[in-house]
Write an enzyme that holds these catalytic residues in place. Sequence first.
Site, PDB file in Angstrom:
ATOM      1  CG  ASN A  30      -1.593   0.677   1.062  1.00  0.00           C
ATOM      2  OD1 ASN A  30      -2.936   1.105   0.604  1.00  0.00           O
ATOM      3  ND2 ASN A  30      -1.403   2.449   2.738  1.00  0.00           N
ATOM      4  CE1 TYR A  31       6.104   4.809   2.698  1.00  0.00           C
ATOM      5  CE2 TYR A  31       7.185   3.294   1.403  1.00  0.00           C
ATOM      6  CZ  TYR A  31       7.293   4.539   1.954  1.00  0.00           C
ATOM      7  OH  TYR A  31       8.467   5.644   1.642  1.00  0.00           O
ATOM      8  CG  MET A  32       6.036   0.487  -2.213  1.00  0.00           C
ATOM      9  SD  MET A  32       7.459   1.548  -2.214  1.00  0.00           S
ATOM     10  CE  MET A  32       8.505   1.451  -4.138  1.00  0.00           C
ATOM     11  CE  LYS A  74       6.660   7.857   0.165  1.00  0.00           C
ATOM     12  NZ  LYS A  74       6.960   9.410   0.496  1.00  0.00           N
TER      13      LYS A  74
END
Length: 220
Positions: A129-131, A134
């Site tokens: 999810n973070y990637m 971003k």
Amino acid sequence: MSTVFIVGAAGKVGRHLVKQLADKQHRVLALHRRAEQAAELDALGATPVTGDLTATDVGTLVGQMRGSDVVVFTAGAGGAGVEVTNAIDGRGLELAVDAARQAGVRRFLLVSAFPEAGRNKGMGEGFENYMTVKKRADVYLAATDLDWVILRPGTLSDAPGTGRVTAGPAIAYGDVPRADVAATLVALVEQPGVARVIIELTEGETPVDEAVRAQSRHQA
């Protein structure tokens, strides 16, 4: 000298950046969330600015940013979970971009993520999810008319900075000291002709100023 508004100034890269900018006589406006962070940022040479990306609004940020020459966004959820990541790395970035445009701040520097970060390491759903967030943030900024730069550092370390890096639109993955990420951001503040480029960054052998200057040939 430039007036630089830092979102995420109390973070690990942010603190390095505050000190390095202040040491070079730039005026630093340091957005921070917790009251106890103000004294440390002041001691590093910044003017502390209180604000919470998850609770503020565009109008408030516009007022805080107005008069700045550059916005640097180096805030991040730091593994605090999907919702916080979405709120800070996602909506928070969009809020800051919108505020910069309305405040008339043309230059916007974003600390993003290296595409190969975590690959084949089984980092889990939160990291995926973070990637994703971003990348969406990169897309949001790159679609604007701002003089943006997206900086994608490799794995961050607390090793002492060397002042030497490898930088380019596509480079081999590696580590990079946080101090050298900050030094690269300082060079980008001081070299406004480098704009509308994505720069991947790792440790290396090229002096930071020279490495940043070379990115002008990759401009869109």
